[in-house]
Motif scaffolding. Structure first.
Motif, short mmCIF file in Angstrom:
data_model
loop_
_atom_site.label_atom_id
_atom_site.label_comp_id
_atom_site.label_asym_id
_atom_site.label_seq_id
_atom_site.Cartn_x
_atom_site.Cartn_y
_atom_site.Cartn_z
N ARG A 163 1.17 -0.77 0.35
CA ARG A 163 -0.08 0.09 -0.49
C ARG A 163 1.40 1.25 0.07
O ARG A 163 0.61 2.10 -0.19
N ASN A 164 2.55 0.95 0.41
CA ASN A 164 2.95 2.43 0.38
C ASN A 164 4.04 2.56 -0.88
O ASN A 164 3.97 3.44 -1.07
N GLY A 165 3.64 1.44 -1.50
CA GLY A 165 4.49 1.35 -3.12
C GLY A 165 6.24 0.45 -2.77
O GLY A 165 6.71 0.52 -1.97
N ILE A 166 5.57 -0.17 -3.68
CA ILE A 166 6.54 -1.20 -3.99
C ILE A 166 7.33 -0.97 -5.15
O ILE A 166 6.45 -1.09 -6.21
N ASP A 167 8.49 -0.83 -6.05
CA ASP A 167 8.60 -1.56 -7.68
C ASP A 167 8.53 -2.25 -8.74
O ASP A 167 7.99 -2.63 -8.84
N ILE A 168 9.18 -3.33 -7.13
CA ILE A 168 9.06 -4.71 -8.12
C ILE A 168 8.75 -5.77 -6.96
O ILE A 168 9.31 -5.80 -5.83
N VAL A 169 7.79 -6.89 -6.69
CA VAL A 169 7.68 -7.80 -6.40
C VAL A 169 7.87 -9.17 -6.54
O VAL A 169 7.77 -9.69 -8.29
N VAL A 170 8.21 -9.95 -5.91
CA VAL A 170 9.27 -11.44 -5.99
C VAL A 170 7.44 -11.60 -5.64
O VAL A 170 7.69 -12.01 -4.09
N ALA A 171 6.85 -12.63 -5.86
CA ALA A 171 6.18 -13.55 -5.26
C ALA A 171 5.48 -14.92 -5.44
O ALA A 171 6.12 -15.10 -6.59
N CYS A 172 5.10 -15.53 -5.00
CA CYS A 172 4.29 -16.76 -4.80
C CYS A 172 3.10 -16.96 -5.56
O CYS A 172 2.40 -16.00 -5.04
#
Length: 252
Positions: free
Chosen positions: A118-127
């Motif tokens: 919600r604050n802001g992430i540029d790259i998400v690495v996710a399952c």
């Protein structure tokens, strides 16, 4: 002839970050894919675990991904396991400069992940499962994703994640750059690549020294019904003090 990350198009800042980790020369998969990745091409890579895939897609990703708005990441890496997601996120942070990288996975509290997104992430690495969960909670919107990676697609298939992978990719920007890596290419992995990659560059790199020279190998010709009995006999034999058994599917 050896080359360097700078010669492949990587900036000095990334070369310095890699050198600090003792990495000064590209692995084969990196040399074969980084220039096309930087140029914006979709990539379909066949390479084993441990071949250096993270840097192969990581350098183009951190070069092409821009600052993201709250809840709307620009870069996405899908990984089959928590361990791989954490490893990939750490490597991307090491070369990503000021880019904000977050690992999103199950088995950990979801609230810190929701707050960061919600604050802001540029790259998400996710399952896949946990990512769909945070999307359902309105903490992440994938419409701005311009660079997507499917890592270890064969393991995704074995674990039954491909429907979730498709559901996730369908939510990303249609004009995104997409990279897919897999150790093997089954018909379902080929169909996935055909559905989501546009005119991809295809690269196949064999892992060097895949078999050590001091390993004794034996072959037993048995029927499917005999496999478990033979394995039990081998495990009970005095010749084996330790054993590592590989299977080709989650069911197996």
């Amino acid at each position: 002839m050896s080359t360097s990350f700078a010669a492949l198009g990587g900036p000095d800042s990334i070369s310095r970050a890699l050198a600090a980790k003792g990495i000064t020369a590209p692995f084969p998969i990196q040399a074969a894919t980084i220039p096309d990745g930087i140029a914006g091409r979709d990539l379909c890579g066949k390479a084993a675990t441990g071949s250096g895939k993270t840097i192969a897609f990581g350098i183009p990703m951190v070069m092409r991904v821009k600052r993201a708005a709250p809840k709307r990441p620009k870069g996405l890496v899908l990984a089959p396991t928590r361990e791989l997601a954490l490893q990939v996120a750490d490597e991307l942070r090491a070369i990503g400069g000021d880019l904000r990288v977050l690992a999103v996975y199950g088995g950990a509290g979801i609230e810190p992940q929701l707050k960061a997104l919600r604050n802001g992430i540029d790259i998400v690495v996710a399952c896949p499962g946990r990512l769909l969960d945070v999307i359902d909670r309105k903490a992440c919107d994938l419409r701005d994703v311009s660079f997507a990676v499917v890592d270890e697609a064969d393991r995704m298939a074995d674990m039954g994640f491909l429907p979730d992978v498709r559901r996730i990719l369908d939510q990303t920007n249609a004009k995104r750059q997409t990279l897919l890596f897999s150790a093997t290419f089954s018909p379902e992995i080929r169909r996935l690549a055909q559905s989501y990659l546009q005119d991809p560059v295809t690269v196949e790199v064999a892992r060097a020294n895949a078999t050590a020279t001091n390993v004794e190998q034996r072959f037993y010709s048995v029927t499917d019904d005999e496999k478990r009995q033979v394995v039990r006999q081998l495990l009970k034999s005095r010749e084996l003090s330790q054993a590592l058994i590989f299977v080709n599917s989650k069911l197996g």
